[in-house]
Design an enzyme around this catalytic site. Structure first.
Site, short mmCIF file in Angstrom:
data_model
loop_
_atom_site.label_atom_id
_atom_site.label_comp_id
_atom_site.label_asym_id
_atom_site.label_seq_id
_atom_site.Cartn_x
_atom_site.Cartn_y
_atom_site.Cartn_z
N SER A 130 -4.41 2.53 -18.22
CA SER A 130 -5.65 2.93 -17.73
C SER A 130 -6.19 4.42 -18.25
CB SER A 130 -5.52 2.88 -16.34
OG SER A 130 -4.62 3.92 -15.83
N GLY A 139 0.95 -1.31 0.28
CA GLY A 139 0.08 -0.04 -0.08
C GLY A 139 0.91 1.35 0.07
N PRO A 140 0.49 2.48 -0.18
CA PRO A 140 1.09 3.84 -0.25
C PRO A 140 1.77 4.08 1.32
CG PRO A 140 -1.43 4.00 -0.28
CD PRO A 140 -1.25 2.58 -0.54
N VAL A 147 -0.03 4.44 5.65
CA VAL A 147 -1.43 3.97 5.93
C VAL A 147 -1.25 2.98 7.13
CG1 VAL A 147 -2.30 4.13 3.25
CG2 VAL A 147 -0.94 1.86 4.04
N GLY A 148 -0.25 2.67 7.57
CA GLY A 148 -0.25 1.77 8.97
C GLY A 148 0.47 0.48 8.65
N LYS A 149 1.40 0.06 7.50
CA LYS A 149 1.72 -1.17 7.18
C LYS A 149 2.81 -1.63 8.30
CE LYS A 149 3.51 0.01 3.17
NZ LYS A 149 3.23 1.25 3.08
N LYS A 168 -8.00 5.19 -6.81
CA LYS A 168 -8.28 6.15 -7.73
C LYS A 168 -9.65 6.91 -7.45
CE LYS A 168 -6.08 4.05 -11.73
NZ LYS A 168 -6.49 3.17 -13.12
#
Length: 779
Positions: A678, A355-356, A359-361, A721
């Site tokens: 995309s 994840g970005p 975010v709490g990884k 997105k």
């Protein structure tokens, strides 16, 4: 009285009156001066240079006082001549004449120094003379304790004139040029005695210190050799008597190894290493290497472990306490704990949080460790290039050490810690090896039961270790390594989720760090929403926490300065705390021009809005692409233009108009590389808008891959997105029909605030994005 004689400049020595010295002459002008003196009366003036680096000295480069010297012998050599001279008397240089091939000087005789009983300073001179003789003898004895006195008598003692004695002592002593010249400059016998006394006293102290250092070094070496011989004899006697008294250090290590309760397959190797260590001298180079190796084995945990707390209710409480949202991730963690509760022998899954940033990884790994009651170790792999950092270095190398995995287990002191491998997607590779290849063994439950670190070189069981990895993207991770991990996406947060995280976690933490009381910081919901939308734009909450920290610090200053800290922080006051708003909806985009469409992109930092601009150009430029676009994005643009041309008639656009005019497609932020399929539908919408002269709806953003037949294919990163579009203030989004299942991952409040169109073809996209377009039936 004045006399004019050739001058011989000396670089590193001084000639004293009545003292015979050899001089090495090599400079051309100096050799010419010697040759001229030999033809005349063999006399010349020897004077020292102030700096030995000057090759062609002038009068100011020479000392004032020199010595008239008489040549006694000249020996010619390949590199010049060896000249034996005897000093006569001191002179002062008055003027210098450059005769092209050598120097001539006019010099004034100086007073000859003599010592008589009638001197007014006779007693002090006699005292200094005796002291100087004694100092010289002591220095000679320090250099040669057996022959020093005889050497002094031969060189100095036979001289009767005290002044000549002092000059001889000065010429034999190891003095600097400045000290030698200072002795020559002395104009009285007392001054000469005092100057010689000063330099001899200094030389004696230096010589004694050198002697002490040399004797200390020799004693240390002899003591080490003596101890080594005695130790060898002691070992031989003990061996003969059948006794095995050990060194205290070795006995301590043996006890530590015994307490470690090593596995049987390790014990034999350790015993061999212990025997090898006991035969070494502590001064041997390999002694410390072997000792450090055995200490590592003793300090590694071989059986010690922590008891797992697998209570699901406790685990859920801890996860909810530490993290807001992330329901899917929490469910998967609870499932793993349930399996471990039913089957204690089950292999723990290797989870990769993707994840970005922010975010709490990483904190998720810490929460899992707290939930299970395990030790936690974090290893950052970002920028790691050397495979030996993970596997360790072989002990044959100087400075070898175990790899990071074993070091982490050594710090944890248990065999079942949780080890987080952070930033696994940032691994590098070069000539030193591929760290990702080493991770394949470490993270494979079928192989890591007998992991061999290069330094330890013994099998070590990693199967009880729970590995957790983190990454921002999967692109940098090799496929075989990816196959060994279970991927869990940790997506970004919506504004409502960020508001809840700030209210429950960030504000209390920053308020506590700033030392504020609860009533000294009042941020209402409207202010917090403004803070999130106008001062941050990220998928995580790291920047949000920094902004809240700035508010707390300014509020703390207000408290210290005696201001009113109980006043609520309103949206109007945010500017006083944080300055102007950093992120605003681009006013120029609110009234969109023809040829502009808003797309949605995925980045490592979360989702982002990407505007695509299209403008008509002359026929020669069919398709011009700018904005640092990658190969896939360029092909998407060409495919979109080709498909638009094929259906131009149904869109109310004449194909001839397309053929007469080219199209220039530009994606702003040209310094940032962009790629991926995309943006296909966004490019097609911008092209149709440009050719039709109709602007797209300004509050619509879209994403999807476009085929050459007009189909809209699914893309990844839908949640990121959609959240990016919501943050940017869009009210409607267009997504591929096949991504409908991904909408379930989007927070319900976000879905309720957005209009969503699911498109199967480009026709569906254009009808919603370009309502002013006149569609016609295909002929």
């Amino acid at each position: 009285m004045f006399q004019s004689l050739p001058v011989l400049p000396l670089k590193d020595t001084v000639v004293y009156p009545n003292i015979v010295v050899p001089l090495a002459v090599g400079r051309t002008r100096s050799l010419a001066a010697i040759e001229h003196a030999m033809k005349d009366n063999r006399e010349f003036i020897a004077v020292a240079q102030r700096s030995p680096d000057v090759e062609d000295p002038k009068l100011e480069d020479l000392y004032e006082i020199g010595t008239i010297a008489k040549i006694t012998r000249v020996e010619n050599r390949d590199d010049g001549a060896q000249v034996i001279v005897q000093g006569d008397r001191r002179v002062r240089l008055m003027s210098l004449v450059d005769r092209q091939d050598f120097l001539m000087a006019s010099a004034e005789y100086q007073v000859d120094l003599k010592h008589t009983a009638n001197d007014s300073d006779s007693m002090e001179i006699d005292a200094l003379l005796r002291v100087n003789r004694e100092l010289a003898q002591r220095i000679a004895n320090l250099y040669d304790s057996e022959n020093g006195a005889q050497m002094y008598q031969q060189l100095v003692g036979h001289l009767k004139d005290p002044v000549i004695q002092m000059y001889r002592i000065a010429s034999l002593a190891n003095l600097s040029l400045e000290h030698e010249q200072a002795i020559l400059d002395c104009d009285s016998t007392l001054a000469l005695m005092q100057q010689v006394n000063g330099v001899l006293s200094h030389e004696l102290r230096v010589t004694e210190l050198r002697r002490e250092i040399a004797e200390q070094a020799r004693d240390d070496i002899e003591q080490q050799q003596r101890e080594h011989v005695l130790r060898q004899q002691k070992q031989a006697i003990e061996h003969a008597l059948g006794e095995g008294a050990e060194d205290e250090d070795i006995g301590e290590i043996r006890q530590q190894l015994k307490e470690a309760k090593l596995p049987e397959n390790i014990t034999d190797e350790v015993d061999r290493e212990l025997k090898r260590l006991s035969r070494m001298s502590p001064n041997a180079a390999d002694y410390q290497v072997s000792r450090a190796y055995l200490e590592l084995i003793a300090e590694l945990p071989w059986h010690a472990s922590t008891d797992d707390n697998l209570d699901l209710k406790h685990a859920q409480d801890v996860l909810n306490e530490d993290h807001y949202g992330l329901e899917e991730v929490k469910e998967r963690i609870l499932e793993s704990l349930a399996v471990m509760q039913l089957n204690p022998d089950a292999k723990a899954p290797i989870i990769c949080f993707v994840g970005p940033p922010g975010v709490g990884k990483t904190s998720l790994g810490q929460s899992i460790a707290r939930t299970m009651g395990r030790k936690f170790e974090r290893l950052s792999l970002g920028g790691l290039h050397d495979e030996a950092e993970l596997r360790g270095h072989r002990r044959t190398y100087i400075g070898a050490m175990p790899g990071r995995i074993l070091q982490g287990i050594r710090r944890a002191e248990v065999v079942n810690p949780i080890i987080m491998l952070d930033e696994i997607d940032k691994l590098g590779r070069d000539f030193r090896g591929d760290p990702s290849a080493a991770l394949m063994e470490i993270l494979d439950p079928a192989q890591n039961k007998e992991f061999r670190d290069n330094y330890l070189n013994l099998p070590y069981d990693l199967s009880k270790v729970m590995f957790i990895t983190t990454a921002n993207t999967l692109e940098g991770i090799p496929r075989p390594l990816l196959d060994r991990m279970e991927i869990m996406e940790v997506s970004g947060y919506s504004d409502i989720e960020k508001s809840a995280i700030a209210r429950n976690y960030l504000i209390p933490r920053q308020r506590l760090e700033a030392g504020l009381q609860e009533n000294q910081l009042d941020i209402d919901d409207l202010t917090l929403s403004q803070l999130i939308r106008r001062y941050t734009r990220e998928a995580g909450v790291r920047e949000l926490e920094r902004v809240i920290g700035r508010i707390c610090r300014k509020q703390a200053r207000r408290v210290v300065e005696g201001g009113d800290a109980t006043q609520a922080i309103t949206p109007e006051r945010l500017k006083d705390f944080l300055g102007p708003e950093k992120y605003k909806r681009d006013a120029n985009r609110e009234q969109q021009h023809a040829g502009v469409a808003a797309g949605l992109a995925w980045t490592e930092a979360g989702g982002d809005v990407l505007y695509i601009e299209a403008s008509l150009t002359p026929k020669e430029d069919k398709v011009t692409l700018t904005g640092h676009l990658g190969q896939v994005m360029q092909e998407s643009a060409k495919a979109a233009r080709s498909y638009v041309w094929s259906i131009a008639d149904t869109l109310g656009i004449a194909q001839k108009d397309i053929e007469k005019q080219g199209i220039h497609i530009h994606v702003p932020a040209g310094a940032v590389p962009k790629d991926g399929p995309s943006a296909g539908v966004t490019m097609a919408s911008a092209i149709v808008s440009a050719y039709a002269g109709i602007a797209c709806e300004p509050n619509i953003a879209m994403t999807g891959e476009l085929t050459l037949t007009g189909l809209v294919l699914p893309v990844g990163g839908i949640k990121e997105k959609v959240l990016a579009a919501h943050r940017a203030g869009f009210t409607h989004i267009i997504l591929p029909k096949d991504n409908e299942a991904d909408l379930e991952k989007i927070p319900e409040n976000v879905r309720n605030e957005l209009g969503i169109t699911l498109a199967s073809t480009l026709d569906d996209v254009l009808r919603r994005a370009l309502p002013g377009l006149q569609f016609k039936a295909a002929s």
